[in-house]
Design a protein around this motif. Sequence first.
Motif, PDB file in Angstrom:
ATOM      1  N   THR A  62       0.797  -1.201  -0.281  1.00 24.11           N
ATOM      2  CA  THR A  62       0.091   0.117  -0.006  1.00 24.11           C
ATOM      3  C   THR A  62       1.178   1.288  -0.037  1.00 24.11           C
ATOM      4  O   THR A  62       1.826   1.093  -0.398  1.00 24.11           O
ATOM      5  CB  THR A  62      -0.685   0.420   1.280  1.00 24.11           C
ATOM      6  OG1 THR A  62      -0.269   0.021   2.768  1.00 24.11           O
ATOM      7  CG2 THR A  62      -1.930  -1.175   1.378  1.00 24.11           C
ATOM      8  N   THR A 119      -6.009  -6.792   1.052  1.00 25.31           N
ATOM      9  CA  THR A 119      -5.785  -5.388   1.147  1.00 25.31           C
ATOM     10  C   THR A 119      -7.363  -4.851   0.491  1.00 25.31           C
ATOM     11  O   THR A 119      -8.476  -3.571   1.000  1.00 25.31           O
ATOM     12  CB  THR A 119      -5.066  -4.734   0.167  1.00 25.31           C
ATOM     13  OG1 THR A 119      -4.960  -5.228  -0.841  1.00 25.31           O
ATOM     14  CG2 THR A 119      -3.649  -5.170   1.221  1.00 25.31           C
ATOM     15  N   SER A 172      -7.203  -1.528   5.196  1.00 30.91           N
ATOM     16  CA  SER A 172      -6.151  -2.302   4.029  1.00 30.91           C
ATOM     17  C   SER A 172      -4.771  -3.140   4.754  1.00 30.91           C
ATOM     18  O   SER A 172      -4.580  -4.133   4.828  1.00 30.91           O
ATOM     19  CB  SER A 172      -5.776  -1.337   2.898  1.00 30.91           C
ATOM     20  OG  SER A 172      -6.417  -0.497   2.835  1.00 30.91           O
ATOM     21  N   ASP A 173      -3.976  -1.895   5.978  1.00 32.43           N
ATOM     22  CA  ASP A 173      -3.300  -2.644   6.106  1.00 32.43           C
ATOM     23  C   ASP A 173      -2.837  -3.467   7.778  1.00 32.43           C
ATOM     24  O   ASP A 173      -1.760  -3.773   7.630  1.00 32.43           O
ATOM     25  CB  ASP A 173      -2.552  -1.026   7.292  1.00 32.43           C
ATOM     26  CG  ASP A 173      -1.998   0.170   5.786  1.00 32.43           C
ATOM     27  OD1 ASP A 173      -1.419  -0.382   4.408  1.00 32.43           O
ATOM     28  OD2 ASP A 173      -2.147   1.509   6.208  1.00 32.43           O
TER      29      ASP A 173
END
Length: 451
Positions: free
Chosen positions: A125, A262, A272-273
């Motif tokens: 990301t 993600t 997402s992380d």
Amino acid sequence: MSDNPLGYEKISKLLKSFAVPSITATLVGSLYNIVDQIFIGQGVGYLGNAATNVAYPFSTICLAISLLVGIGSASRFSLYLGNKKPESAARAAGNGISLMIVLGLVYLILGESLLSQLLILFGATKEVFPFAQQYAGVTLLGMPFLIITNGMSNLIRADGNPRYSMACMVLGAAANTILDPLFIFVFHWGIFGAALATILGQILSFLFAVRYLWRFQTIRFEKSCFRLSIKESLKTCSMGISSSVNQIAITLVQIILYNSLTYYGAQTVYGSDIPLAACGIVMKTNAIILAIVVGISQGVQPIIGFNYGAGQYPRVREAYLLAIKWNLTVSAAGFFLLQCFPRSIISLFGDGNELYLEFAVLFMRIYLFMVLVNGVQLLSSSFFTAIGKAMKGALLALTRQVFFLIPLLLVLPLRFGIMGVLFAGPIADFSAFLLSVILVSIELRKQKSGC
């Protein structure tokens, strides 16, 4: 009666003497990434952990190359020794070592040239990318050394010296464990320090492995043995393809898994992380169990290969079944710990907010629910490689990752979102287990009728 202990010594004694050092070596090898993960988690945070996860496919590709040549060379080496052809065994080993060097350098050049593009492909990301680029850019420099060390370790075990093979990995991992906190917390080099500690440990292991070239017990090398031959290389790769394909499939699964987490994570409260960071911790925890299974597999390989080459099929069956029993014992202990103490295990890799811990516990309990049986497929694939049936071994190696897990990762989330990603793991594990049992049962019956 063979004059080689592999042909007459008690199987349980042989497996203990070969597998225990091999297990130690593979466990120590897995600690390279796990130690980095722990210290980075404590010193950098969960974004640093996510970065090592994104860079992890570089390591699995590296392992795929080392298994392709290392397992292939060691399998041919053992079969030639069983057939009393030491000169052919020396040629197989020498050509394999030369091939490791060439492939290691090619991998380094390609990896560094395509680093940014590959990290994005692996699921980095925007927040994770800078950490991943720094970590992977340094660790790639150690990949040629790692390929040669892992490949040589297989040959050293096949030569009957599993303790030396173990020492190769232990030295490097010990150096990495000492240097990691020094570079991260004392010198404040952060994720760069962790990467530097990793490659320095790999170089130390490499130097110790290369030293064994003058210590082989069953063969003597001539300069001509190291001449790279396309014919010899193809034979070696055909024997190591099943183990290598399994690692390539794992890499493909990692890419799909990271991107799925993600994408579908962004549709939940976790974002997402968090799923990306939690996934790496869960997978690397599972890597400890798999390292033991791989160690058992590598330890039993020369026993199975030698006795199959010598036509002693009852000993082949006994060695395989004993290895399976060892695997199930280890996996049962792993299942208990993963299901009962997931939060304690996750906490070793650093702190995080409650959402992070919640998802990581959920991920660990669901995705690794079938850890009890997922080593059977790996051992069975190696079994076919050891007896010279490389294509069947390659087919079996593909079942869990390619035929079951990848389709499930693509289909289940369409209906169940991120929970579909988590449940894909245990479903694939159990399906691969059933197929392994069927194929190996058929092969063992054939051997029994041919005795």
